[in-house]
Structure formats: C-alpha cells, structure tokens
Write a protein that holds these residues in place. Structure first.
Motif, mmCIF file in Angstrom:
data_model
loop_
_atom_site.group_PDB
_atom_site.id
_atom_site.type_symbol
_atom_site.label_atom_id
_atom_site.label_comp_id
_atom_site.label_asym_id
_atom_site.label_seq_id
_atom_site.Cartn_x
_atom_site.Cartn_y
_atom_site.Cartn_z
ATOM 1 N N PRO A 1 0.787 -1.232 0.000
ATOM 2 C CA PRO A 1 0.000 0.000 0.000
ATOM 3 C C PRO A 1 0.820 1.283 0.000
ATOM 4 C CG PRO A 1 -1.026 -1.602 1.440
ATOM 5 C CD PRO A 1 0.291 -2.188 1.002
ATOM 6 N N TYR A 2 2.097 1.230 0.406
ATOM 7 C CA TYR A 2 2.934 2.431 0.363
ATOM 8 C C TYR A 2 2.974 3.064 -1.020
ATOM 9 C CZ TYR A 2 6.798 -0.149 -1.878
ATOM 10 O OH TYR A 2 7.583 -0.858 -2.750
ATOM 11 N N LEU A 3 2.759 2.246 -2.074
ATOM 12 C CA LEU A 3 2.789 2.774 -3.438
ATOM 13 C C LEU A 3 1.690 3.803 -3.692
ATOM 14 C CD1 LEU A 3 3.500 -0.543 -5.356
ATOM 15 C CD2 LEU A 3 5.007 1.441 -5.263
ATOM 16 N N LEU A 4 0.656 3.804 -2.845
ATOM 17 C CA LEU A 4 -0.455 4.741 -2.991
ATOM 18 C C LEU A 4 -0.414 5.841 -1.939
ATOM 19 C CD1 LEU A 4 -3.282 2.081 -3.563
ATOM 20 C CD2 LEU A 4 -1.887 3.243 -5.290
ATOM 21 N N ASP A 5 0.613 5.851 -1.110
ATOM 22 C CA ASP A 5 0.748 6.801 -0.008
ATOM 23 C C ASP A 5 1.245 8.157 -0.525
ATOM 24 O OD1 ASP A 5 1.232 8.120 2.387
ATOM 25 O OD2 ASP A 5 3.092 7.046 2.794
ATOM 26 N N PRO A 6 0.534 9.250 -0.247
ATOM 27 C CA PRO A 6 0.994 10.571 -0.704
ATOM 28 C C PRO A 6 2.389 10.934 -0.206
ATOM 29 C CG PRO A 6 -1.297 10.697 -0.031
ATOM 30 C CD PRO A 6 -0.805 9.326 0.357
ATOM 31 N N PHE A 7 2.775 10.475 1.002
ATOM 32 C CA PHE A 7 4.128 10.768 1.483
ATOM 33 C C PHE A 7 5.177 10.026 0.652
ATOM 34 C CE2 PHE A 7 3.511 12.296 6.177
ATOM 35 C CZ PHE A 7 2.954 13.468 5.686
ATOM 36 N N TYR A 8 4.924 8.762 0.337
ATOM 37 C CA TYR A 8 5.849 8.012 -0.523
ATOM 38 C C TYR A 8 5.946 8.677 -1.899
ATOM 39 C CZ TYR A 8 7.075 4.647 -4.150
ATOM 40 O OH TYR A 8 7.609 4.055 -5.259
ATOM 41 N N LEU A 9 4.808 9.010 -2.480
ATOM 42 C CA LEU A 9 4.800 9.604 -3.813
ATOM 43 C C LEU A 9 5.533 10.947 -3.817
ATOM 44 C CD1 LEU A 9 1.119 8.732 -4.757
ATOM 45 C CD2 LEU A 9 3.195 7.664 -5.648
ATOM 46 N N ALA A 10 5.370 11.732 -2.747
ATOM 47 C CA ALA A 10 6.061 13.020 -2.656
ATOM 48 C C ALA A 10 7.560 12.818 -2.463
ATOM 49 C CB ALA A 10 5.486 13.839 -1.506
ATOM 50 N N ALA A 11 7.928 11.831 -1.641
ATOM 51 C CA ALA A 11 9.345 11.585 -1.356
ATOM 52 C C ALA A 11 10.099 11.138 -2.592
ATOM 53 C CB ALA A 11 9.490 10.542 -0.254
ATOM 54 N N PHE B 1 8.210 15.586 8.383
ATOM 55 C CA PHE B 1 9.428 16.290 7.995
ATOM 56 C C PHE B 1 10.091 15.490 6.869
ATOM 57 C CE2 PHE B 1 9.003 17.870 12.376
ATOM 58 C CZ PHE B 1 9.323 19.214 12.229
ATOM 59 N N PHE B 2 10.340 16.126 5.731
ATOM 60 C CA PHE B 2 11.016 15.488 4.606
ATOM 61 C C PHE B 2 12.461 15.973 4.579
ATOM 62 C CE2 PHE B 2 6.745 14.641 3.614
ATOM 63 C CZ PHE B 2 6.656 13.767 2.536
ATOM 64 N N VAL B 3 13.393 15.033 4.754
ATOM 65 C CA VAL B 3 14.820 15.368 4.802
ATOM 66 C C VAL B 3 15.537 14.559 3.718
ATOM 67 C CG1 VAL B 3 16.917 15.433 6.183
ATOM 68 C CG2 VAL B 3 14.683 15.781 7.287
ATOM 69 N N GLU B 4 16.106 15.241 2.732
ATOM 70 C CA GLU B 4 16.863 14.552 1.688
ATOM 71 C C GLU B 4 18.287 14.347 2.192
ATOM 72 O OE1 GLU B 4 17.155 14.748 -3.123
ATOM 73 O OE2 GLU B 4 17.527 16.620 -2.057
ATOM 74 N N THR B 5 18.685 13.098 2.349
ATOM 75 C CA THR B 5 20.017 12.803 2.858
ATOM 76 C C THR B 5 21.062 12.825 1.751
ATOM 77 O OG1 THR B 5 19.630 10.423 2.631
ATOM 78 C CG2 THR B 5 19.116 11.431 4.762
ATOM 79 N N GLU B 6 20.633 12.538 0.536
ATOM 80 C CA GLU B 6 21.477 12.585 -0.659
ATOM 81 C C GLU B 6 20.538 12.493 -1.853
ATOM 82 O OE1 GLU B 6 23.633 8.639 -1.220
ATOM 83 O OE2 GLU B 6 22.976 8.530 0.880
ATOM 84 N N PRO B 7 20.993 12.838 -3.061
ATOM 85 C CA PRO B 7 20.087 12.787 -4.209
ATOM 86 C C PRO B 7 19.439 11.411 -4.364
ATOM 87 C CG PRO B 7 22.094 13.946 -4.794
ATOM 88 C CD PRO B 7 22.319 13.382 -3.421
ATOM 89 N N GLY B 8 18.116 11.409 -4.415
ATOM 90 C CA GLY B 8 17.374 10.168 -4.596
ATOM 91 C C GLY B 8 17.040 9.425 -3.322
ATOM 92 N N VAL C 1 17.190 22.219 13.199
ATOM 93 C CA VAL C 1 17.695 21.203 14.125
ATOM 94 C C VAL C 1 17.348 19.809 13.611
ATOM 95 C CG1 VAL C 1 17.510 20.272 16.466
ATOM 96 C CG2 VAL C 1 17.558 22.755 16.098
ATOM 97 N N VAL C 2 16.094 19.623 13.192
ATOM 98 C CA VAL C 2 15.652 18.318 12.699
ATOM 99 C C VAL C 2 16.452 17.907 11.463
ATOM 100 C CG1 VAL C 2 13.710 17.040 11.708
ATOM 101 C CG2 VAL C 2 13.330 18.578 13.645
ATOM 102 N N GLU C 3 16.588 18.806 10.505
ATOM 103 C CA GLU C 3 17.294 18.474 9.264
ATOM 104 C C GLU C 3 18.740 18.068 9.553
ATOM 105 O OE1 GLU C 3 18.076 20.384 4.859
ATOM 106 O OE2 GLU C 3 18.225 21.680 6.604
ATOM 107 N N ALA C 4 19.448 18.891 10.340
ATOM 108 C CA ALA C 4 20.857 18.601 10.627
ATOM 109 C C ALA C 4 21.007 17.278 11.370
ATOM 110 C CB ALA C 4 21.466 19.746 11.429
ATOM 111 N N ALA C 5 20.147 17.051 12.359
ATOM 112 C CA ALA C 5 20.251 15.834 13.162
ATOM 113 C C ALA C 5 19.959 14.589 12.328
ATOM 114 C CB ALA C 5 19.284 15.914 14.349
ATOM 115 N N VAL C 6 18.901 14.647 11.515
ATOM 116 C CA VAL C 6 18.531 13.492 10.690
ATOM 117 C C VAL C 6 19.608 13.194 9.653
ATOM 118 C CG1 VAL C 6 16.912 12.723 8.904
ATOM 119 C CG2 VAL C 6 16.044 13.697 11.037
ATOM 120 N N ARG C 7 20.116 14.221 9.001
ATOM 121 C CA ARG C 7 21.116 13.990 7.959
ATOM 122 C C ARG C 7 22.405 13.412 8.540
ATOM 123 N NH1 ARG C 7 21.542 18.532 3.406
ATOM 124 N NH2 ARG C 7 22.685 16.791 2.505
ATOM 125 N N ARG C 8 22.792 13.836 9.722
ATOM 126 C CA ARG C 8 24.026 13.331 10.331
ATOM 127 C C ARG C 8 23.851 11.887 10.810
ATOM 128 N NH1 ARG C 8 28.192 16.658 11.820
ATOM 129 N NH2 ARG C 8 28.619 15.351 13.647
#
Length: 263
Positions: free
Chosen positions: A73-83, A123-130, A158-165
């Motif tokens: 079902p994740y294939l129909l999830d708006p968060f998955y599709l946005a990510a 919160f959407f955090v891009e850790t690297e392209p893709g 704070v969230v972005e820096a912490a998640v990416r690290r």
C-alpha cells in the motif's frame, strides 16, 4: 514546555547521535514542541520497499502502520509519492500532498482509515540525491493547530541537521537490504502497476486505473494525461467492465491481490 526543558532534549539528542537511542531522543524533542501519539521514520529510495528506521507504535498497531504498509500500500501513499518525486525538503501536512480525491479514494477508505489517525504530518529530509527520510508525527484525537505547525517549522534546522548526520548512510542501508534480497520486492511491486489487468486493459486504461487508485479525480487525471475528463470516465467504465467489477472498492481489492501475487 519550558525553553530549558527543550534545550535539555536537544542536548540528549546530540549526545545520542549515532547510537540506537537517537531516534527516541529526536521523537522526545519533537513531543516537547507539539504533543503527538506516534512517531515513525521511513527511509525512501526510488521504488524500493521503504525502510522502517524507527517507530514507537505499540505491538497492536505495528502491523497496520508498518508491516501491512510495507507489503505494498505504500505505493499509494501521498508521502511516498512526494518523497520519490521528490518534493522540496521541509514540513508538510498529509493533506497538502494528497491528490484531490484522496479522502474519497479506496486507499484512504480501505487502508488509511484503519489507522484511526486524525492527522499525519511529516518532515522530509533529503540525505542525498534520490534518498529521502520522512519523519512522521501522528495524532489520533485532533489535527495539529496552525500555531503548532508554525512552532514545529522553527525546529526545522535542528531536525534536518540531526537526521542527515545520523542517517548519512541511508543509501548503504538500502544496498545492504537489497543484498539480502529483502529490497527486491520494491521494483516487483512497482511493476504491479504495469501488470495490473495485463491481457485485459490497454496501457492507457492501466494509467487511468493507477491514478484512480492513488486518489485522483477524473478532472485531475485528465490534466495529467492530457485527455478530457469525459474520456477518463469512459476509460473507467471500460476498466470496470473488463475486470468484471463495479466499484472503486473492488478495483482496490483487485490491485492488492496483484500485489500479493507479486510479492
């Protein structure tokens, strides 16, 4: 909560970086800003099955929120599709990313409504392209207020820096999962859209079925596919006739059956 308490939470989170308790400390920090019932952190990369990086669901809810979700079902999830588009990094309400008929669609009625959530934000955090991490905050009782959303947005740096690290190895985690064979289901499940109704539906009808399943109205599908809304409705009638079904509920059930056979 006092500013002193929030700084204390930030300190604990920094101290836990790279350790197993880090996600819990991050969730505690965000709860000090805005109460929420559940936290779940998924990693997304392409069509691969999402990685459950952290969740604090009780055992009774883990199956629907994680196990059932990862099964397809994740294939129909708006968060998955946005990510996987991807959207710009930041904080989003689910309703801001959902298709125009999402709450009337069968994914919502047959799957998402079972979660019993009043609202989900992420919160959407891009850790690297893709590669994208989505940190979801979920409430069962009421939606987040505009003031709470605004306050949470002030925590974004704070969230972005912490998640990416902490999750700077996200792609490596996906590669390890693929090497074990657990990640290969993602492309197989994604190909279910192409196989759905194989031998019965035309390529255009499969496209219309896919966007219908994702919660798009006939008008929205017409704009995406550059055809008239009347043509979309004709395609839908033909889809139902060819599949021997009579409702979107049956369409959703048929698609889930395809996912089960593909897994």
């Amino acid at each position: 909560m006092s500013i002193e308490r929030q700084f204390e939470q930030i300190g604990r989170m920094i101290a836990a970086e790279g350790l197993p308790e880090f996600p819990r400390c991050l969730a505690d920090f965000l709860r000090s800003i805005a109460h929420h019932d559940f936290t779940v952190i998924f990693g997304y990369r392409g069509t691969a099955r999402p990685l459950d990086l952290y969740d604090d669901f009780p055992r009774s809810k883990h199956a629907i929120f994680v196990t059932d979700y990862q099964a397809g079902p994740y294939l129909l999830d708006p968060f998955y599709l946005a990510a996987t588009r991807p959207v710009a990094a930041g904080l989003y309400r689910l309703r801001d990313l959902a298709p125009d008929r999402f709450y009337q669609g069968e994914y919502f009625r047959s799957y998402y409504a079972r979660t019993g959530l009043a609202e989900e934000i992420g919160f959407f955090v891009e850790t690297e392209p893709g590669a994208m991490i989505v940190l979801s905050l979920m409430r069962s009782d009421k939606v987040f207020s505009a003031r709470e959303i605004a306050t949470l947005r002030t925590a974004w740096p704070v969230v972005e820096a912490a998640v990416r690290r902490h999750w700077n190895d996200l792609s490596a985690r996906f590669d390890t999962t693929d090497a074990r064979g657990a990640g290969t289901a993602g492309p197989q499940i994604e190909r279910s859209f192409q196989r759905f109704g194989e031998g019965l539906l035309t390529p255009r009808e499969r496209e219309v079925a896919e966007y219908t399943l994702k919660g798009y109205s006939a008008e929205a599908i017409s704009q995406i596919l550059n055809i008239s809304s009347g043509t979309v409705r004709i395609h839908r009638r033909n889809i139902y006739a060819k599949l021997g079904i009579g409702s979107q509920g049956e369409l959703f059930a048929r698609f889930i059956d395809t996912l089960v056979k593909a897994s």
